[in-house]
Design an enzyme around this catalytic site. Structure first.
Site, PDB file in Angstrom:
ATOM      1  CB  ALA A   1      34.279  64.388  40.955  1.00  0.00           C
TER       2      ALA A   1
ATOM      3  N   GLY B   1      39.509  64.297  39.490  1.00  0.00           N
ATOM      4  CA  GLY B   1      39.076  63.926  37.971  1.00  0.00           C
ATOM      5  C   GLY B   1      39.640  65.166  37.060  1.00  0.00           C
TER       6      GLY B   1
ATOM      7  CD  GLU C   1      39.984  59.923  37.864  1.00  0.00           C
ATOM      8  OE1 GLU C   1      40.126  58.770  37.681  1.00  0.00           O
ATOM      9  OE2 GLU C   1      39.077  60.611  37.990  1.00  0.00           O
TER      10      GLU C   1
ATOM     11  CD  GLU D   1      40.480  61.050  42.970  1.00  0.00           C
ATOM     12  OE1 GLU D   1      39.914  61.392  41.912  1.00  0.00           O
ATOM     13  OE2 GLU D   1      41.648  60.759  43.408  1.00  0.00           O
TER      14      GLU D   1
END
Length: 726
Positions: A70, A116, A119, A141
């Site tokens: 992200a 992300g 993900e 993260e």
């Protein structure tokens, strides 16, 4: 079939398969951000409504990365927990559109697929990874004080099992393609050149039903532990114990990750996704996350050579000195593809160095981190010799001999007799002024310092020291080499102790004074670990070496006075005279290689660690000093030790030893272990406020004297209510 022109995605169709390539035109790497959300939904609408599209492939328009995570800037801009939770839930809904779709999706991964990005891949029905050396998968993260907020805590345990998923998320480790396939994280591994072609073929087979997907299923011990409530409770309890042991409870993210995973596997997907979004919101607002993100941004900013890229990048360098530091530097070099010639006076020393390097490489083979063929190839990049041959063509030499000024000067003089005029001479020293070393040089513009930290192969920081005569060309080459070695590089100006050694000295000095006031050595270590340091200051002295600490303390005291070193010198002097130099001699403040003592006074009263050396304890008591005023609380002791380091950091900025607060924070955290959860000394000052720090320092100065005199720059910032970081 007409496809829209989009800003963040390149769309194409091949054999009824929609190929969706992430490609942010404003960045070198792909990151997920709110700006691309509308386009993402637009693409999903096309998939929903176009019957000619039978399947999808998610890939990247970038040559060497999939999605690296992200956008950090987006996370920083969140003002409230509610904003974060809303964004996480929007991500959940978007990725569920991929996961729940009847039309199959394939993730074609080449290069980093992190956070992300993974993900996104996890929401696809099938995952293909290239076998490129650049391809890695992970959920890092936790390193930013966060948890995977796009469904990672829910999808990953279902895919590969709770235990393997927790290992990935709690450590933030990167997984290479071969291991990813073995653990079920990806379904297959192919060469980069055929990645897209095979992804399209797989998508077609999935759409036609001619291919069945095999998924990981718990068996044996894993089934016993993960397929029932009692077994899962044991897994989570063990994981929590491990987290608390490793972090001391100072990092909230790992515990929140456990909580989110637990909610999903015990209470179902709906509760799990709700917990993930809520906990992600909590973490994004924490001081710990903001501090860790600031460090990440600082490291990223230092990946650019502020002196510009050197014109001629060397394909080999020289190292002088086959001791621990020279061996470590040589090891790091060859692991990063830098051919190295190591010189020492004796074959015996060179033999020990070769043994050290080979042993380190062989450990990687045993851990299956590299093959025996790769080990042999890497090791062949190291050449050792006792003469100066070939060094007359050396573009950069790193001198790593004992901390002795006359010895280093002698080596510089000898080297310059045969060295090319443009060769850069870098001295690995922790405290000796580079200007003094360069005083004997014919070409001082080529001389600088490269201060590595021990062990070189594990410590991430490299402190490069420049004098007022060092050329930008020399600095550029040194920085380039440091970055190629994989180091986080800060450049500081020459001065007593440079930056890192200078700010470490008052910290260990205050710890020694507190010990001489009668505070237990283990207690001093423990309260500073509670503050966030990875090791206590007394243990650190033993690790550095008390003989080294003694020499540094005396040199710094001559140059900077008692503000730096106020503790009675007799303490360290007596320890060194009695060959109690720390870990390397088997005993210092603590016992290492010797038989444990039976003296009850040396036993540890809290936590685990080494026994106190009775002889050292005797010397401490013989040099006892009077405590001024009432006994300090643990918080006051923590401040006394940490604040002297922080104050010295500010003085280094004031005196232009460091160029900016970012370098100061990075140097303190990655070189000395200043608590990452505070983001460094300057982030700490911003957190508590310059005025609050000033008030505490004045109280300490009134009680203990000049060593707590606050830096003028902090007084100025307090008056103006300024912060060191925007």
């Amino acid at each position: 079939m007409s496809l829209p022109n989009l800003k963040y995605f390149n769309l194409s169709v091949k054999d009824n398969v929609l190929i969706i390539a992430f490609d942010d035109p404003e960045e070198k790497v792909n990151t997920l951000n709110l700006k691309m959300t509308n386009e993402f939904h637009q693409i999903m609408d096309i998939i929903d409504n176009d019957d000619n599209i039978k399947a999808t492939v998610f890939t990247s328009g970038k040559a060497d990365n999939f999605i690296v995570g992200a956008d950090i800037k987006m996370i920083k801009e969140f003002k409230t927990k509610e904003d974060v939770v809303k964004t996480s839930k929007e991500g959940h809904e978007l990725f569920k559109r991929i996961e729940k779709h009847k039309k199959p999706s394939v993730a074609a991964i080449n290069g980093p697929c992190l956070g992300g990005g993974l993900e996104v891949a996890l929401s696809c029905h099938y995952r293909l990874a290239s076998d490129s050396s650049k391809t890695i998968l992970g959920l890092p993260e936790v390193m930013l004080g966060l948890l995977p907020g796009g469904g990672g805590t829910q999808r990953l345990p279902k895919l590969i099992g709770i235990q393997k998923a927790l290992d990935m998320m709690l450590t933030g480790k990167n997984i290479k393609p071969a291991k990813a396939k073995k653990m079920g994280l990806v379904d297959d591994v192919v060469c980069p050149e055929s990645l897209e072609k095979i992804a399209v073929q797989v998508a077609q087979k999935l759409a036609s039903g001619t291919m069945k997907i095999k998924r990981w299923k718990a068996k044996g011990k894993d089934k016993v532990l993960e397929d029932n409530f009692a077994g899962r409770a044991l897994v989570f309890n063990q994981a929590k114990s491990m987290v608390l042991k490793k972090t001391g409870g100072l990092y909230p993210a790992p515990l929140k990750i456990l909580e989110a995973v637990k909610a999903g596997v015990n209470s179902g997907a709906k509760k799990g996704y709700e917990a993930e979004a809520d906990l992600f919101g909590d973490l994004a607002m924490t001081r710990e996350s903001k501090s860790l993100i600031s460090l990440f941004e600082g490291q990223t900013s230092l990946k650019k050579n502020r002196y510009g890229s050197p014109e001629n990048k060397p394909d080999w360098i020289g190292v002088i000195g086959g001791g621990l530091m020279g061996s470590g530097i040589s090891l790091v070099n060859i692991q990063k593809g830098i051919k190295t010639r190591l010189k020492d006076l004796s074959q015996e020393s060179l033999g020990k160095s070769e043994k050290y390097v080979w042993g380190a490489l062989n450990k990687r083979v045993k851990r299956r981190a590299m093959s025996s063929f790769e080990r042999d190839k890497v090791f062949s990049s190291l050449t050792t010799q006792t003469d100066w041959s070939v060094f007359e063509k050396c573009p950069l030499v790193i001198e790593a001999v004992f901390e002795d000024l006359s010895l280093k000067q002698h080596i510089l003089e000898e080297f310059e007799k045969i060295a090319p005029e443009d060769c850069v001479f870098a001295s690995n020293t922790s405290a000796l002024p580079i200007k003094q070393i360069a005083a004997v040089s014919k070409r001082p513009e080529n001389v600088l310092g490269m201060h590595y930290f021990s062990p070189v192969e594990k410590m991430p920081l490299l402190e490069i020291i420049v004098t007022d005569k060092t050329s930008d060309r020399a600095a550029s080459l040194a920085v380039e080499m440091g970055m190629k070695q994989g180091k986080t590089v800060i450049v500081v100006n020459d001065g007593p102790g440079f930056y890192t050694t200078r700010i470490l000295a008052p910290l260990t000095d205050e710890a020694a004074i507190i010990a001489l006031e009668g505070t237990d050595l283990h207690h001093i270590n423990n309260i500073m670990k509670d503050f966030g340091f990875p090791v206590g200051p007394i243990t650190l002295c033993d690790e550095v070496g008390l003989d080294v600490a003694m020499h540094i303390a005396k040199d710094l005291k001559k140059a900077l006075g008692e503000r730096i070193c106020s503790a009675p010198s007799e303490l360290i002097d007596d320890l060194v005279k009695n060959n109690m130099n720390g870990r390397k001699s088997g005993k210092g403040f603590f016992l290492y290689n010797e038989t444990k003592s039976s003296n009850p006074l040396t036993k540890i009263f809290k936590g685990s660690g080494k026994e106190i050396n009775p002889a050292a304890l005797k010397i401490v008591r013989e040099n006892r000093i009077e405590l001024k005023g009432p006994q300090c609380s643990d918080e006051e002791l923590q401040k006394r030790i940490a604040y002297r380091m922080i104050n010295e950091s500010a003085l280094c900025l004031q005196e232009k030893i460091i160029k900016n607060p970012v370098d100061g924070d990075i140097g303190a955290v990655f070189g000395l272990g200043f608590p990452p959860t505070f983001g460094g000394p300057f982030r700490y000052l911003d957190l508590i406020g310059a005025q609050s720090f000033l008030n505490d320092m004045k109280k300490f100065e009134d009680r203990y004297g000049e060593r707590f005199k606050v830096a003028k720059i902090i007084e100025d910032y307090a008056k103006e209510n300024k912060k060191f970081h925007d």
